[in-house]
Motif scaffolding. Structure first.
Motif, PDB file in Angstrom:
ATOM      1  N   GLN A 105       0.844  -1.213   0.000  1.00  0.00           N
ATOM      2  CA  GLN A 105       0.000   0.000   0.000  1.00  0.00           C
ATOM      3  C   GLN A 105       0.870   1.251   0.000  1.00  0.00           C
ATOM      4  O   GLN A 105       0.595   2.210  -0.734  1.00  0.00           O
ATOM      5  N   PHE A 106       1.906   1.227   0.836  1.00  0.00           N
ATOM      6  CA  PHE A 106       2.809   2.371   0.926  1.00  0.00           C
ATOM      7  C   PHE A 106       3.478   2.639  -0.423  1.00  0.00           C
ATOM      8  O   PHE A 106       3.518   3.788  -0.892  1.00  0.00           O
ATOM      9  N   LEU A 107       3.959   1.562  -1.077  1.00  0.00           N
ATOM     10  CA  LEU A 107       4.682   1.739  -2.343  1.00  0.00           C
ATOM     11  C   LEU A 107       3.768   2.288  -3.438  1.00  0.00           C
ATOM     12  O   LEU A 107       4.139   3.199  -4.176  1.00  0.00           O
ATOM     13  N   PHE A 108       2.558   1.725  -3.550  1.00  0.00           N
ATOM     14  CA  PHE A 108       1.637   2.208  -4.580  1.00  0.00           C
ATOM     15  C   PHE A 108       1.248   3.669  -4.324  1.00  0.00           C
ATOM     16  O   PHE A 108       1.177   4.476  -5.255  1.00  0.00           O
ATOM     17  N   ALA A 109       0.985   4.003  -3.048  1.00  0.00           N
ATOM     18  CA  ALA A 109       0.593   5.377  -2.728  1.00  0.00           C
ATOM     19  C   ALA A 109       1.742   6.346  -3.018  1.00  0.00           C
ATOM     20  O   ALA A 109       1.535   7.423  -3.598  1.00  0.00           O
ATOM     21  N   ALA A 110       2.959   5.942  -2.648  1.00  0.00           N
ATOM     22  CA  ALA A 110       4.124   6.795  -2.903  1.00  0.00           C
ATOM     23  C   ALA A 110       4.331   6.960  -4.410  1.00  0.00           C
ATOM     24  O   ALA A 110       4.652   8.056  -4.895  1.00  0.00           O
ATOM     25  N   GLY A 111       4.113   5.873  -5.173  1.00  0.00           N
ATOM     26  CA  GLY A 111       4.233   5.936  -6.632  1.00  0.00           C
ATOM     27  C   GLY A 111       3.209   6.885  -7.231  1.00  0.00           C
ATOM     28  O   GLY A 111       3.524   7.654  -8.151  1.00  0.00           O
ATOM     29  N   ALA A 112       1.977   6.834  -6.697  1.00  0.00           N
ATOM     30  CA  ALA A 112       0.925   7.722  -7.204  1.00  0.00           C
ATOM     31  C   ALA A 112       1.293   9.184  -6.960  1.00  0.00           C
ATOM     32  O   ALA A 112       1.129  10.038  -7.838  1.00  0.00           O
ATOM     33  N   ILE A 113       1.849   9.472  -5.779  1.00  0.00           N
ATOM     34  CA  ILE A 113       2.260  10.850  -5.463  1.00  0.00           C
ATOM     35  C   ILE A 113       3.392  11.276  -6.399  1.00  0.00           C
ATOM     36  O   ILE A 113       3.353  12.373  -6.980  1.00  0.00           O
ATOM     37  N   ALA A 114       4.384  10.401  -6.557  1.00  0.00           N
ATOM     38  CA  ALA A 114       5.551  10.740  -7.386  1.00  0.00           C
ATOM     39  C   ALA A 114       5.121  11.024  -8.817  1.00  0.00           C
ATOM     40  O   ALA A 114       5.557  12.014  -9.424  1.00  0.00           O
ATOM     41  N   ARG A 144      -0.200  10.951 -19.720  1.00  0.00           N
ATOM     42  CA  ARG A 144       0.370   9.672 -19.306  1.00  0.00           C
ATOM     43  C   ARG A 144       0.623   9.615 -17.796  1.00  0.00           C
ATOM     44  O   ARG A 144       0.244   8.653 -17.130  1.00  0.00           O
ATOM     45  N   LYS A 145       1.219  10.688 -17.250  1.00  0.00           N
ATOM     46  CA  LYS A 145       1.556  10.675 -15.820  1.00  0.00           C
ATOM     47  C   LYS A 145       0.309  10.711 -14.945  1.00  0.00           C
ATOM     48  O   LYS A 145       0.283  10.109 -13.872  1.00  0.00           O
ATOM     49  N   PHE A 146      -0.719  11.433 -15.401  1.00  0.00           N
ATOM     50  CA  PHE A 146      -1.971  11.445 -14.652  1.00  0.00           C
ATOM     51  C   PHE A 146      -2.583  10.042 -14.638  1.00  0.00           C
ATOM     52  O   PHE A 146      -3.059   9.563 -13.612  1.00  0.00           O
ATOM     53  N   GLN A 147      -2.541   9.385 -15.801  1.00  0.00           N
ATOM     54  CA  GLN A 147      -3.114   8.037 -15.906  1.00  0.00           C
ATOM     55  C   GLN A 147      -2.373   7.046 -15.011  1.00  0.00           C
ATOM     56  O   GLN A 147      -2.986   6.240 -14.311  1.00  0.00           O
ATOM     57  N   ILE A 148      -1.038   7.129 -15.018  1.00  0.00           N
ATOM     58  CA  ILE A 148      -0.246   6.223 -14.170  1.00  0.00           C
ATOM     59  C   ILE A 148      -0.572   6.469 -12.704  1.00  0.00           C
ATOM     60  O   ILE A 148      -0.776   5.539 -11.921  1.00  0.00           O
ATOM     61  N   SER A 149      -0.666   7.755 -12.332  1.00  0.00           N
ATOM     62  CA  SER A 149      -0.944   8.101 -10.944  1.00  0.00           C
ATOM     63  C   SER A 149      -2.301   7.549 -10.501  1.00  0.00           C
ATOM     64  O   SER A 149      -2.425   6.990  -9.408  1.00  0.00           O
ATOM     65  N   VAL A 150      -3.324   7.694 -11.374  1.00  0.00           N
ATOM     66  CA  VAL A 150      -4.665   7.203 -11.044  1.00  0.00           C
ATOM     67  C   VAL A 150      -4.640   5.672 -10.914  1.00  0.00           C
ATOM     68  O   VAL A 150      -5.221   5.106  -9.983  1.00  0.00           O
ATOM     69  N   PHE A 151      -3.921   5.002 -11.827  1.00  0.00           N
ATOM     70  CA  PHE A 151      -3.826   3.540 -11.768  1.00  0.00           C
ATOM     71  C   PHE A 151      -3.185   3.094 -10.445  1.00  0.00           C
ATOM     72  O   PHE A 151      -3.690   2.190  -9.762  1.00  0.00           O
ATOM     73  N   LEU A 152      -2.078   3.757 -10.062  1.00  0.00           N
ATOM     74  CA  LEU A 152      -1.397   3.387  -8.813  1.00  0.00           C
ATOM     75  C   LEU A 152      -2.291   3.668  -7.606  1.00  0.00           C
ATOM     76  O   LEU A 152      -2.303   2.898  -6.630  1.00  0.00           O
ATOM     77  N   ALA A 153      -3.059   4.772  -7.675  1.00  0.00           N
ATOM     78  CA  ALA A 153      -3.967   5.096  -6.565  1.00  0.00           C
ATOM     79  C   ALA A 153      -5.049   4.022  -6.426  1.00  0.00           C
ATOM     80  O   ALA A 153      -5.407   3.630  -5.310  1.00  0.00           O
ATOM     81  N   PHE A 154      -5.540   3.514  -7.560  1.00  0.00           N
ATOM     82  CA  PHE A 154      -6.550   2.441  -7.519  1.00  0.00           C
ATOM     83  C   PHE A 154      -5.952   1.163  -6.924  1.00  0.00           C
ATOM     84  O   PHE A 154      -6.596   0.471  -6.139  1.00  0.00           O
ATOM     85  N   MET A 155      -4.718   0.838  -7.305  1.00  0.00           N
ATOM     86  CA  MET A 155      -4.058  -0.358  -6.762  1.00  0.00           C
ATOM     87  C   MET A 155      -3.895  -0.214  -5.249  1.00  0.00           C
ATOM     88  O   MET A 155      -4.131  -1.154  -4.490  1.00  0.00           O
ATOM     89  N   SER A 156      -3.483   0.990  -4.831  1.00  0.00           N
ATOM     90  CA  SER A 156      -3.295   1.256  -3.412  1.00  0.00           C
ATOM     91  C   SER A 156      -4.626   1.118  -2.671  1.00  0.00           C
ATOM     92  O   SER A 156      -4.693   0.544  -1.578  1.00  0.00           O
ATOM     93  N   TRP A 157      -5.708   1.630  -3.274  1.00  0.00           N
ATOM     94  CA  TRP A 157      -7.034   1.508  -2.657  1.00  0.00           C
ATOM     95  C   TRP A 157      -7.436   0.040  -2.514  1.00  0.00           C
ATOM     96  O   TRP A 157      -7.922  -0.371  -1.457  1.00  0.00           O
ATOM     97  N   LEU A 158      -7.200  -0.728  -3.581  1.00  0.00           N
ATOM     98  CA  LEU A 158      -7.596  -2.142  -3.577  1.00  0.00           C
ATOM     99  C   LEU A 158      -6.942  -2.876  -2.405  1.00  0.00           C
ATOM    100  O   LEU A 158      -7.596  -3.645  -1.686  1.00  0.00           O
ATOM    101  N   LEU A 159      -5.655  -2.597  -2.174  1.00  0.00           N
ATOM    102  CA  LEU A 159      -4.932  -3.283  -1.099  1.00  0.00           C
ATOM    103  C   LEU A 159      -5.390  -2.818   0.276  1.00  0.00           C
ATOM    104  O   LEU A 159      -5.525  -3.614   1.201  1.00  0.00           O
ATOM    105  N   ILE A 160      -5.657  -1.498   0.412  1.00  0.00           N
ATOM    106  CA  ILE A 160      -6.084  -1.022   1.735  1.00  0.00           C
ATOM    107  C   ILE A 160      -7.525  -1.456   2.007  1.00  0.00           C
ATOM    108  O   ILE A 160      -7.908  -1.679   3.160  1.00  0.00           O
TER     109      ILE A 160
END
Lengths: 151, 151
Positions: free
Chosen positions: A20-29, A121-137
């Motif tokens: 969760q931490f990694l996906f959230a950090a990736g979304a922020i980055a 592209r970066k917005f799309q990647i960020s949204v995808f990572l945020a969804f992955m982070s949500w799924l895990l939390i």
């Protein structure tokens, strides 16, 4: 309280928190390095929400690591109640942030076709990572809630 | 299984289902009468998601009314499992729809200032009603999950 994967103080619990931490950090980055994200309230909210998730998950990951090193299981009902509330709030905020940003990305990409001009592209990647982070939390949240309810 | 407000086959349960139905129907009505909503994927998704919620809540409201009229409590674990999954899926889809539409409304209203030109009142009302509907189904969802876990 029953013992099953993902409970606090286990290796799967620690693995979930770190993911969760990694996906959230990736979304922020990904969002923070995109051009002009500050013009959009939803994208700023995504960063705020993922920031909260990074702090929450990192804190719980340290707690899990400590419990693992001391070979303790974190099953105090008050502690589990705190995890339930925290996980539920963080999961809801993450889903809200991911969806509101996804709404704008889909609007720009599919409905208006701005992405061909602006590049999203970066917005799309960020949204995808945020969804992955949500799924895990969300998985963590359901496990905690089950633990609390099952006593 | 413990008996507390909002469980299936009680008056509070029926009240929750009818409220969810009314808010979801209101969100659809407000969105469907707004000009040009078909141009936006998120707004069409809101209608689809609220449509699913209307069907689900109406079905469960009838089931609650039937259980009340027969003075039965719906506590079959298989039935409660079905309610848990249905409520969780509906609640998640509703929140996703409300947030993605809210993202666009905030973009148009605050970030770009288009709402002064286009008028977004009906979109805003629809999003508000969708959030209310989500809040109520989330309460139902948590009650069902608790019922299932507490056995």
């Amino acid at each position: 309280m029953k013992d099953f994967p993902g409970t606090p103080g286990t290796f799967t619990g620690l693995f979930l928190r770190i993911s969760q931490f990694l996906f959230a950090a990736g979304a922020i980055a990904s969002m923070a390095t995109a051009d002009g994200f500050t013009n959009y309230t939803a994208f700023c909210y995504l960063i705020a929400s993922m920031g909260l998730q990074v702090i929450w998950c990192l804190g719980l990951a340290f707690l899990d690591a400590y419990a693992l090193s001391k070979k303790k299981l974190l099953r105090n009902p008050i502690l589990v109640s705190l995890f339930v509330v925290g996980d539920w709030v963080t999961a809801t905020l993450s889903l809200a942030a991911a969806c509101s940003s996804a709404g704008i990305v889909v609007l720009y990409d599919r409905d208006l076709g701005y992405c061909k001009l602006l590049g999203c592209r970066k917005f799309q990647i960020s949204v995808f990572l945020a969804f992955m982070s949500w799924l895990l939390i969300e998985i963590s949240s359901l496990i905690m809630f089950w633990l609390l309810a099952a006593g």
